[in-house]
Design a protein around this motif. Structure first.
Motif, short mmCIF file in Angstrom:
data_model
loop_
_atom_site.label_atom_id
_atom_site.label_comp_id
_atom_site.label_asym_id
_atom_site.label_seq_id
_atom_site.Cartn_x
_atom_site.Cartn_y
_atom_site.Cartn_z
N ILE A 1 0.86 -1.19 0.00
CA ILE A 1 0.00 0.00 0.00
C ILE A 1 0.89 1.23 0.00
O ILE A 1 1.81 1.35 0.82
CB ILE A 1 -0.92 0.01 1.24
CG1 ILE A 1 -1.81 -1.23 1.26
CG2 ILE A 1 -1.79 1.27 1.26
CD1 ILE A 1 -2.68 -1.34 2.50
N ARG A 2 0.61 2.14 -0.94
CA ARG A 2 1.37 3.39 -0.97
C ARG A 2 0.86 4.29 0.16
O ARG A 2 -0.34 4.54 0.30
CB ARG A 2 1.22 4.09 -2.31
CG ARG A 2 2.16 5.28 -2.48
CD ARG A 2 2.35 5.64 -3.94
NE ARG A 2 1.07 5.93 -4.59
CZ ARG A 2 0.92 6.04 -5.91
NH1 ARG A 2 1.98 5.84 -6.71
NH2 ARG A 2 -0.26 6.29 -6.45
N LYS A 3 1.78 4.78 0.97
CA LYS A 3 1.41 5.53 2.16
C LYS A 3 0.73 6.86 1.84
O LYS A 3 -0.14 7.32 2.58
CB LYS A 3 2.64 5.78 3.03
CG LYS A 3 3.27 4.50 3.58
CD LYS A 3 4.52 4.80 4.38
CE LYS A 3 5.15 3.51 4.92
NZ LYS A 3 6.39 3.76 5.69
N SER A 4 1.12 7.46 0.73
CA SER A 4 0.61 8.81 0.42
C SER A 4 -0.87 8.82 0.09
O SER A 4 -1.59 9.76 0.46
CB SER A 4 1.41 9.40 -0.74
OG SER A 4 1.27 8.59 -1.90
N ASP A 5 -1.38 7.82 -0.60
CA ASP A 5 -2.78 7.83 -1.01
C ASP A 5 -3.54 6.54 -0.72
O ASP A 5 -4.71 6.41 -1.04
CB ASP A 5 -2.89 8.14 -2.51
CG ASP A 5 -2.11 7.14 -3.36
OD1 ASP A 5 -1.53 6.19 -2.79
OD2 ASP A 5 -2.07 7.32 -4.60
N GLY A 6 -2.87 5.54 -0.10
CA GLY A 6 -3.54 4.29 0.24
C GLY A 6 -3.82 3.40 -0.94
O GLY A 6 -4.63 2.47 -0.83
N ALA A 7 -3.16 3.61 -2.08
CA ALA A 7 -3.38 2.79 -3.26
C ALA A 7 -2.64 1.46 -3.14
O ALA A 7 -1.54 1.39 -2.58
CB ALA A 7 -2.91 3.53 -4.51
N PHE A 8 -3.27 0.40 -3.68
CA PHE A 8 -2.67 -0.93 -3.66
C PHE A 8 -1.81 -1.15 -4.90
O PHE A 8 -2.17 -0.71 -6.00
CB PHE A 8 -3.75 -2.01 -3.61
CG PHE A 8 -4.41 -2.16 -2.28
CD1 PHE A 8 -3.90 -3.04 -1.33
CD2 PHE A 8 -5.53 -1.42 -1.95
CE1 PHE A 8 -4.50 -3.19 -0.10
CE2 PHE A 8 -6.14 -1.56 -0.73
CZ PHE A 8 -5.63 -2.44 0.22
N PHE A 9 -0.69 -1.85 -4.71
CA PHE A 9 0.20 -2.19 -5.82
C PHE A 9 0.75 -3.60 -5.62
O PHE A 9 0.93 -4.05 -4.49
CB PHE A 9 1.37 -1.20 -5.91
CG PHE A 9 0.97 0.19 -6.28
CD1 PHE A 9 0.78 0.55 -7.61
CD2 PHE A 9 0.77 1.14 -5.29
CE1 PHE A 9 0.40 1.84 -7.94
CE2 PHE A 9 0.39 2.44 -5.62
CZ PHE A 9 0.20 2.78 -6.95
#
Length: 648
Positions: free
Chosen positions: A73-81
């Motif tokens: 999870i990207r910390k800046s926007d909560g997006a999953f990768f």
């Protein structure tokens, strides 16, 4: 009640995103970010189930990445990768599989599911692997389920059966589904039906699934078995379990105190001696076990020693309780069906084991017959006890080894080795008969000693030429493996080939003896050499040819035996005793007698080995003792030869 209602509302609230979002794996992840980020086995199940049921092809990729710590999870926007570690950070892909560049490690929260969550993911992935287009992937999934099945596998396995196009895999899926049904299905009727569908099946996997259903535990009660317990049987102390086991069971469930040992009893009595007495009993009166037990009981009543059971109390406690074996499986219908099927399996297993034992005996008999047929000819016609017969078997095996040094095609080498071994050992037999045997005519003791000396000389010659190390005689590839009928019955192709070779030699020998002039002359010399000589037959020539023929057949037997036994200089000595026993038991000089003797000895040896599999030497000893008794009652063998062998 308010707390319970609040928990229900909270759970429904958590599940709302799953129901409301579109059925794509990426949307399901985004709608349940907090649950995924702080996942646990108790909370994450609905999310994993939604991913598995989404129909999105990327769901399997996401679940696999999640289980392998490849989801972040990207910390800046909560997006999953989907993340892949690199030297500088992570290579990113969106949940849909599109490239998304690079990211520093500090910018990504790597999801690290615990063992419970990984177990849920693995169960969810089963349905994808079971329906994977790659056949090997589906087979691997079935293998994994069969190795470590769980209740979670049952539903996806059932769902995958209808869409399976491969008949073999479909049948395997159906079998595993029935195995899982009988173990995990909540419906008792479905479990019973699955168990009964296996009636007559001998598979190891089935027995592995049924045996745990009939596992029992021992319980002790003051009366009948507890209500609702699936009772297997009542246990009788002293018969079904020892008294020590019965009392230990009482102690383990708190129905009786620990048993009093003799040492503890003695120490307690000594520690409580007051004024020359123990609990009012003079020390001098404590000269019997009963008196000492009574004294300890008095101390126990007074609270001066801890509670413990004397021998009498142990017997009384056992008599006052009842003991039962209770199935671990609570459903009586399931255990009844499992027991019925397993009883049928045991009956069929006994029959299959008997068939397998018969095949082993037949195989061993064919080997002994092949080894003894040459000896039957020479011993029957010439009355020569040839102790070097085993060395002709050894010479044939080494001939096959030498041929394979020059011909690397194993099939061709065996085809060449068989006639060449016959020629080599035929020549050796003729030479022995001309140089030694002929000069010791009608002197059996000297013949025995001479052939025994030749046996030792041939063994030493083989050691000098080939060394003491075992030499390989390799069978063709088409003789590798075994003909397997089921998990119990099977026979190697090499032994089948030896059996066929023995039958072929039987047919050739019968043709030779019944349809040729040589056979007629051999039979004449066997029955009455004097009369045969008066009819113009040369007994010396017949003896020479007969000895050569018997030796040549021993050489062919050596090639066959060398295909599965170690080719060493001692190879023949392993078969010479059995060869003589075969000839003597069957009947001297009679091919049918040799066949009957080989069958009897092979069956007897395998039967004794089955009764005592841990000691093959004992099997040999018992077999020899049995044969000694047999020839006491039938000294001429099973099929006695008429004529000279009968003493005419």
């Amino acid at each position: 009640m308010r707390a319970f209602a609040a928990a229900i509302v909270a759970a429904l609230f958590l599940l709302l995103p799953i129901a409301a979002q579109a059925q794509t794996a990426a949307d399901i992840l985004s709608g349940n970010r907090e649950l995924v980020e702080k996942s646990s086995r108790q909370t994450i199940g609905p999310v994993i189930a939604a991913l598995a049921a989404s129909g999105d092809p990327q769901a399997a990729v996401i679940l696999s990445a999640w289980a392998d710590k490849g989801l972040g999870i990207r910390k800046s926007d909560g997006a999953f990768f989907l993340i892949t570690a690199t030297a500088t950070g992570y290579a990113l892909k969106t949940p849909d599989g599109a490239g998304a560049g690079q990211a520093a490690r500090a910018d990504i929260t790597e999801l690290r599911p615990n063992a419970g969550v990984r177990g849920l993911i693995a169960a969810a992935l089963v349905q994808f692997r079971l329906s994977d287009p790659n056949r090997s992937t589906r087979l691997a999934a079935l293998t994994a389920i069969a190795r470590d099945a769980s209740p979670d596998h049952l539903a996806p396995l059932r769902a995958s059966i209808s869409g399976e196009a491969d008949p073999a895999i479909r049948a395997q899926k159906q079998r595993i589904e029935r195995l899982l049904t009988l173990r995990f299905d909540p419906d008792s009727a479905a479990r019973v039906a699955a168990i009964e569908s296996f009636a007559g099946d001998l598979g190891l996997d089935l027995r592995g699934a049924l045996n745990p259903l009939l596992a029992t535990t021992r319980i002790a009660t003051t009366g009948p078995a507890p209500a609702g317990a699936n009772l297997a049987r009542d246990l009788r102390p002293g018969t079904d379990l020892s008294e020590d086991e019965a009392y230990a069971l009482l102690v383990s469930v708190g129905l009786a105190p620990a048993r009093l040992s003799r040492a503890d009893l003695k120490a307690a009595l000594i520690a409580n001696i007051q004024d020359g007495a123990v609990a009012g009993t003079p020390v001098a009166a404590l000269n019997t076990p009963e008196a000492r037990d009574r004294a300890y009981t008095a101390l126990e009543t007074a609270g001066r020693v801890p509670p413990a059971a004397t021998d009498a109390e142990v017997k009384a406690a056992i008599a006052a309780h009842r003991f039962h074996a209770v199935y671990a499986e609570p459903d009586a219908a399931v255990t009844t069906a499992a027991k019925a099927v397993l009883d049928g399996i045991e009956t069929r297993l006994a029959a299959m084991q008997a068939a397998d034992l018969a095949l082993d005996a037949l195989s061993l008999a064919s080997i002994y017959f092949l080894a003894a047929i040459g000896l039957a000819i020479t011993f029957g016609v010439m009355r020569v006890i040839n102790m070097a017969h085993g060395e002709f078997i050894m010479l044939g095996a080494y001939t096959g080894y030498v041929v394979q040094l020059f011909i690397t095609n194993y099939t061709l080498s065996i085809l060449v080795a068989l006639p060449l071994a016959f020629a080599v050992t035929f020549a050796a037999g003729v030479a022995m008969e001309r140089l030694v045997i002929r000069h010791l005519s009608k002197r059996p003791l000297e013949t025995l000693l001479a052939t025994f000396g030749i046996s030792i000389a041939l063994q030493q010659l083989a050691k000098n030429i080939f060394g003491t190390q075992a030499r390989p005689l390799t069978a063709p590839s088409w003789l590798d493996g075994a003909l397997v009928f089921n998990d119990i019955v099977g026979i190697s192709y090499i032994r089948i080939a030896i059996f066929v070779l023995a039958l072929a030699f039987l047919c050739v020998f019968l043709w030779l003896m019944k349809r040729t002039r040589l056979g007629l002359e051999v039979r004449a010399v066997t029955q009455n050499p004097g009369m045969a000589a008066s009819m113009g037959i040369n007994p010396d020539r017949i003896n020479m040819l007969t000895f050569g023929l018997g030796s040549g057949i021993a050489g062919i037997a050596g090639v066959a035996i060398g295909l599965f036994a170690k080719v060493t200089s001692e190879l023949g000595s392993d078969y010479i005793v059995q060869s003589f026993m075969t000839v003597v038991v069957g009947g001297v000089g009679n091919i049918w007698g040799a066949l009957a003797g080989a069958a009897m000895i092979g069956t007897l040896q395998k039967g004794i080995e089955w009764l005592n599999p841990s000691n093959t030497l004992a099997a040999q000893t018992w077999m020899i003792l049995f044969i000694i008794l047999f020839i006491q009652f039938r000294p001429r063998g099973i099929i006695a030869l008429r004529g000279r062998a009968a003493g005419d």
